[in-house]
Scaffold this active site. Structure first.
Site, PDB file in Angstrom:
ATOM      1  N   CYS A  63       0.827  -1.206   0.000  1.00 48.30           N
ATOM      2  CA  CYS A  63       0.000   0.000   0.000  1.00 48.30           C
ATOM      3  C   CYS A  63       0.870   1.269   0.000  1.00 48.30           C
ATOM      4  CB  CYS A  63      -0.985  -0.032   1.164  1.00 48.30           C
ATOM      5  SG  CYS A  63      -2.476   0.975   0.881  1.00 48.30           S
TER       6      CYS A  63
ATOM      7  N   LYS B   1     -12.374   7.798  -0.654  1.00 49.16           N
ATOM      8  CA  LYS B   1     -11.726   6.554  -0.256  1.00 49.16           C
ATOM      9  C   LYS B   1     -12.189   5.392  -1.127  1.00 49.16           C
ATOM     10  CE  LYS B   1     -10.660   3.965   3.977  1.00 49.16           C
ATOM     11  NZ  LYS B   1     -10.928   3.883   5.431  1.00 49.16           N
TER      12      LYS B   1
ATOM     13  N   SER C 137      -8.334  -0.368   0.632  1.00 48.89           N
ATOM     14  CA  SER C 137      -8.656   0.725   1.557  1.00 48.89           C
ATOM     15  C   SER C 137      -7.605   1.814   1.394  1.00 48.89           C
ATOM     16  CB  SER C 137      -8.675   0.208   3.005  1.00 48.89           C
ATOM     17  OG  SER C 137      -8.933   1.277   3.899  1.00 48.89           O
TER      18      SER C 137
ATOM     19  N   HIS D  31      -4.852  -5.403   0.165  1.00 47.64           N
ATOM     20  CA  HIS D  31      -4.559  -5.956   1.485  1.00 47.64           C
ATOM     21  C   HIS D  31      -5.018  -7.402   1.630  1.00 47.64           C
ATOM     22  CE1 HIS D  31      -3.113  -2.201   3.223  1.00 47.64           C
ATOM     23  NE2 HIS D  31      -4.063  -1.598   2.534  1.00 47.64           N
TER      24      HIS D  31
ATOM     25  N   GLU E  20      -3.552  -9.464   3.325  1.00 51.15           N
ATOM     26  CA  GLU E  20      -3.231  -9.864   4.703  1.00 51.15           C
ATOM     27  C   GLU E  20      -4.365  -9.575   5.682  1.00 51.15           C
ATOM     28  OE1 GLU E  20      -2.248  -5.469   4.847  1.00 51.15           O
ATOM     29  OE2 GLU E  20      -2.166  -7.090   3.347  1.00 51.15           O
TER      30      GLU E  20
ATOM     31  N   ARG F  16     -15.129   2.623  12.752  1.00 47.06           N
ATOM     32  CA  ARG F  16     -14.352   3.748  13.279  1.00 47.06           C
ATOM     33  C   ARG F  16     -14.739   5.047  12.590  1.00 47.06           C
ATOM     34  NH1 ARG F  16      -8.759   3.345  11.043  1.00 47.06           N
ATOM     35  NH2 ARG F  16      -9.915   4.284   9.320  1.00 47.06           N
TER      36      ARG F  16
END
Length: 304
Positions: free
Chosen positions: A142, A163, A192, A234, A236, A248
């Protein structure tokens, strides 16, 4: 074969519960092999979560791995207890004296800043230069990948305006590459980020595109000149990582859309499912396997 991680690292209990073999110091010494030395430069705020995610992937294969956790020397984490950082992390100023078969550089939630305004940018540039002589292969994720491309090739990052958030289908574009062996022609990956790098810029730099998406752009790149991979998504992530980010942002009143193709029937009240786990294991397993086949047995020969 298991992964060898620092004693008492919180990730150990999680990995053992999941069936990942974790090796202690005494057992590692009894084996007449040289474990691959892999370092994780962790730039993410949630250090423990990130350690666990990457240890899970690199510890799932048949090779013995010794994981070293590295932090920026002067930068202090505000989200991880100081005791954890002192117990388990080496500052780069100390780790730079060693050589490693592989280095993973994580992302960081600082995409809105120009690279030069990041407080640890000068030291991170030193890390990048150090990889030329002290690391056999680097895997930058990223923002870490964007930063490395900027340092070595002058590749800019572009603001997306909103985003890019959710799970997007990626297409393998270089099926003969050893890094995508066993992967399906198309696979889902969590995304993200607020910025991107563009294909025309990386191709000018001689970087190969291994996977991309018409919706989310570049996914996985290979730079033969640096023996490096760049992943902008991502694989992971845990099943609920995007949910944690969404919750959040909602709690903070930040403008955020429901992550695309993530919650069942697009309903945030329903628990998400992990639809990318197998490809995460394949990708990182292929990277580790490639390191094993090409790194010198005498680790001191790296960079010579």
């Amino acid at each position: 074969m298991p992964i060898k991680i620092p004693a008492n690292l919180p990730a150990s209990d999680v990995l053992v519960r999941e069936g990942v073999m974790v090796m202690n110091e005494d057992d590692a010494l009894r084996q007449d092999v040289r474990p691959l030395q892999i370092a994780l430069l962790n730039l993410m705020p949630k250090k423990v979560q990130t350690e666990t995610q990457f240890a899970r992937l690199i510890g799932a294969g048949p090779l013995q791995i010794e994981l070293t956790l590295v932090r920026m020397t002067e930068h202090e984490s505000r989200h991880t207890p100081a005791e954890h950082m002192r117990a388990f992390y080496q500052p780069f100023a100390a780790a730079r004296e060693r050589k490693f078969d592989g280095l993973i550089i994580t992302g960081a939630p600082i995409e809105h800043l120009p690279f030069e305004e990041v407080t640890y940018w000068p030291e991170l540039q030193q890390v990048f230069e150090w990889t030329r002589t002290h690391v056999h292969s680097t895997f930058a994720v990223c923002w870490g990948g964007q930063a490395m491309l900027r340092h070595f090739h002058g590749v800019p990052k572009y603001d997306l305006g909103a985003k890019l958030f959710g799970c997007f289908e990626q297409e393998v574009r270089a099926p003969a590459s050893p890094f995508v062996t066993g992967m399906a022609d198309r696979f889902l990956a969590p995304v993200s980020r607020w910025t991107e790098v563009r294909e025309e810029d990386v191709l000018k730099a001689g970087v190969e595109v291994l996977a991309s998406s018409p919706e989310s752009g570049l996914c996985l790149l290979h730079d033969p000149s640096l023996n490096s991979l760049f992943m902008f998504n991502h694989l992971e992530y845990d099943a609920d990582t995007l949910k944690q980010e969404y919750d959040r942002d909602i709690a903070a009143g930040a403008p955020i859309e429901v992550p695309a193709a993530y919650f069942p029937e697009n309903d945030p009240a329903r628990p998400p499912r992990n639809s990318w786990r197998s490809h995460g294991h394949l990708l990182y397993g292929n990277w580790i396997n490639r390191i094993y086949q090409t790194t010198p047995y005498d680790i001191e020969r790296i960079g010579r």
